[in-house]
Every structure is written in structure tokens, then in C-alpha cells.
Design an enzyme around this catalytic site. Structure first.
Site, PDB file in Angstrom:
ATOM      1  CG  HIS A 155    -135.408 -42.721 -43.176  1.00  0.00           C
ATOM      2  ND1 HIS A 155    -135.598 -40.978 -42.864  1.00  0.00           N
ATOM      3  CD2 HIS A 155    -133.949 -42.740 -43.168  1.00  0.00           C
ATOM      4  CE1 HIS A 155    -134.305 -40.274 -43.067  1.00  0.00           C
ATOM      5  NE2 HIS A 155    -133.400 -41.360 -43.167  1.00  0.00           N
ATOM      6  CG  ASP A 175    -132.398 -33.455 -44.370  1.00  0.00           C
ATOM      7  OD1 ASP A 175    -133.185 -33.824 -45.356  1.00  0.00           O
ATOM      8  OD2 ASP A 175    -132.103 -34.224 -43.446  1.00  0.00           O
ATOM      9  CG  ASP A 230    -137.385 -34.019 -41.792  1.00  0.00           C
ATOM     10  OD1 ASP A 230    -137.469 -34.847 -42.845  1.00  0.00           O
ATOM     11  OD2 ASP A 230    -136.557 -33.775 -41.053  1.00  0.00           O
ATOM     12  CG  ASP A 271    -142.787 -63.756 -18.189  1.00  0.00           C
ATOM     13  OD1 ASP A 271    -143.743 -63.215 -18.828  1.00  0.00           O
ATOM     14  OD2 ASP A 271    -142.104 -64.594 -18.718  1.00  0.00           O
ATOM     15  N   GLY A 272    -143.706 -60.497 -17.628  1.00  0.00           N
ATOM     16  CA  GLY A 272    -143.540 -59.015 -18.828  1.00  0.00           C
ATOM     17  C   GLY A 272    -143.549 -59.149 -20.137  1.00  0.00           C
ATOM     18  CE  LYS A 301    -130.526 -33.505 -40.479  1.00  0.00           C
ATOM     19  NZ  LYS A 301    -131.471 -34.312 -40.301  1.00  0.00           N
ATOM     20  CD  GLN A 305    -127.533 -48.725 -38.691  1.00  0.00           C
ATOM     21  OE1 GLN A 305    -127.824 -47.804 -37.994  1.00  0.00           O
ATOM     22  NE2 GLN A 305    -126.453 -49.121 -39.064  1.00  0.00           N
TER      23      GLN A 305
END
Ligand code: R5P
Length: 282
Positions: free
Chosen positions: A119, A158, A207, A34-35, A181, A87
Site C-alpha cells: 500500500h 482517488d 485499485d 487451546d486454539g 475521494k 497504518q
């Protein structure tokens, strides 16, 4: 002690194991009809270094399964690339703090967590276990030195990347600057014109992440308009989605360099040495 990894971080895990003078655990990966993801580990030790970059949702699930499979040993978790970390806060009402949601998944069965150029540092506080971050700025600086460029300009796309760019530039005592930026959408950015002194120079844009390549392609176009001789791009995490590598080459970037936090053909900087140093000191 042994080192174990998800499918996405096998090469880096092997390098870490070699530097620690130990072995990697053989893991069988497959899927149910089923994955759903399945894995089975070979023989474990009483202490395990678990390595898994969160490059996509399957990689995240695989990492969770691996941690569960190792629950009889003392585990230290390495997340070389932590997806969802961008996020890191609620930008608009109704949004999740995705980085927090992901970090909360790792509290139960690991003793500590180490990330690489995460990040946003504040994400470390979401783990609920001792979590720390290392930077590959010096490794990147050493790689750029090995390229033999004459008096390169190290450029952050940036101001958020400026501290990292300064650390890279510090390795060779090179000039360092940044662009202004503005992000227009998920794949489009605009660079405010700035006097960079890029004419007749080799420029290396550095970056933490190259994702769509939009940021750096836009920066490169501007730099060539200002008369830069050649433009290179170097990042820690080569996410490189949607044909980003080709997009960058087509925009005139001479070479694209990334680290092995995400294993790519252009991964020419390894995080292994710095990770092992952090493990030894921690
Ligand atoms: C954003 O703040 C990051 O540091 C990178 O600049 C960004 O993720 C690059 O994205 P893209 O390659 O899609 O322009």
C-alpha cells in the site's frame, strides 16, 4: 530450492513452484486444544522461498512459525499481501506505526523480502533487510485487454491510485482518470462530483485493495448516474470483507477481478510470473 507457504497462499505458492520448476513443501497445519496454531513441515531444502499473505492475525502467526521452522535453510520471504500496511504512519497521537511493527518481525531469519503492490512504498524501509516491491499493473492491463472492452476508461478511485491506473491503462493505450475521494469512516467514502466523460463508456475502476467495497460501490453509483454503460472493478488484493463482493454486485458492478495475492473465487490474475521474474533477477 523449494517453495513453502502458509494456508492462505497455497495456490500462489504452487504456481510459483511450477514456474521455478521446483516443488512445494507439504505442511501439516492444525491447532492445539487451546486454539494456538501448530504446523509441521515436510522435508526442506537448503534454500526456501516462503510465501505468506498477511490477511489476518492467524496468517501472520502462521508465517512466523513457518519462518522459524525453516531456520536451517536460506530463506527468501514473499508477502503477496501485506496486511497492516495501511497504518504506515502515525495519523493520530497514540497510534502505533503498525506496518513498522509487523515489518520488524521478519528481520532475523530471512535474507530478503518481496511484496506485491504494497500500500505504501515507505513500509519497505521498515524491514531492516533488503525489501522490494513489484506491481501487477501490467498483468491487470493484460487481463483487461483479454476482456475485449471497446475503448474502456480506466479509473482510479482517488489520486493515490492514479499512478497504478496509468500503468494499467498504458497496456492498452486507454484513457485514464481519477475521482476525488473523501473517507468519512472505516466503511464510508464520499466522491466529489467530477466531469469524467464516462457517459456511454465501459469503465474499469482499478485499485490496490478492495476491502469493504465502499469506495468502488460509491464510485460506480456516481458513474452510472453520469451515464456509464457498464462498470467493472479490478484490484490486486481482494480483501473483500463484510460481504463486499455481494455489495459490489448489488451496486451494479458487472464483474470483479482480483489477483491471487489473496486467494479468492474471483482471483483471475496471478502474481506468480512477476514474482518469479523478481526472484530470478534478485
Ligand atoms: C485506500 O487507500 C486503498 O487504496 C483502497 O482504496 C481502500 O483500501 C479501499 O477500501 P474499501 O474497499 O473499504 O473502500
Amino acid at each position: 530450492m523449494k517453495v513453502i507457504s502458509t494456508e492462505r497462499s497455497q495456490i500462489l505458492a504452487a504456481r510459483i513452484a511450477e514456474a521455478l520448476d521446483t516443488t512445494v513443501v507439504d505442511v501439516q497445519f492444525s491447532r492445539f486444544p487451546d486454539g494456538e496454531l501448530y504446523l509441521a513441515t515436510g522435508e526442506l531444502d537448503d534454500e526456501t522461498i516462503i510465501v505468506g499473505s498477511i490477511t489476518d492475525n492467524d496468517a501472520l502467526v502462521q508465517l512466523l512459525l513457518l519462518i522459524d521452522a525453516c531456520d536451517d535453510s536460506t530463506n527468501r520471504l514473499i508477502i503477496p499481501y501485506m496486511g497492516y500496511a495501511r497504518q504506515d504512519k502515525q495519523f493520530r497521537t497514540g497510534e502505533p506505526i503498525s506496518a513498522r511493527a509487523i515489518a520488524h518481525l521478519f528481520g532475523e531469519e530471512v535474507a530478503s523480502c518481496l511484496t506485491v503492490n504494497i500500500h505504501e512504498q515507505r513500509v519497505l524501509g521498515y524491514f531492516g533487510i533488503p525489501a522490494s516491491n513489484i506491481s501487477l499493473a501490467s498483468e491487470m492491463g493484460c487481463y483487461i485487454k483479454s476482456m475485449g472492452l471497446e475503448d474502456p476508461l480506466i479509473l482510479a478511485p482517488d489520486d493515490g491510485a492514479l499512478a497504478f491506473a496509468r500503468d494499467v491503462a498504458g497496456v492498452g493505450g486507454w484513457d485514464c482518470d481519477h475521482l476525488e475521494k473523501t473517507r468519512l469512516s472505516g466503511s464510508e467514502v464520499k466522491m466529489a462530483p467530477k466531469k469524467l466523460g464516462a457517459a456511454s463508456r465501459s469503465v474499469v475502476i482499478v485499485d490496490d485493495i478492495i476491502s469493504t467495497g465502499g469506495t468502488i460501490a460509491t464510485a460506480a453509483a456516481m458513474l452510472y448516474r453520469q451515464g456509464a454503460d457498464e462498470v467493472y472493478a479490478s484490484c490486486v488484493h481482494g480483501v473483500l470483507i463484510g460481504g463486499a463482493y455481494a455489495h459490489l454486485k448489488a451496486s451494479g458492478i458487472r464483474d470483479i477481478i482480483c489477483s491471487d495475492t489473496i486467494e479468492r473465487g474471483c482471483s483471475r490474475i496471478t502474481a506468480a510470473g512477476h514474482i518469479v521474474a523478481a526472484l530470478r533477477s534478485g
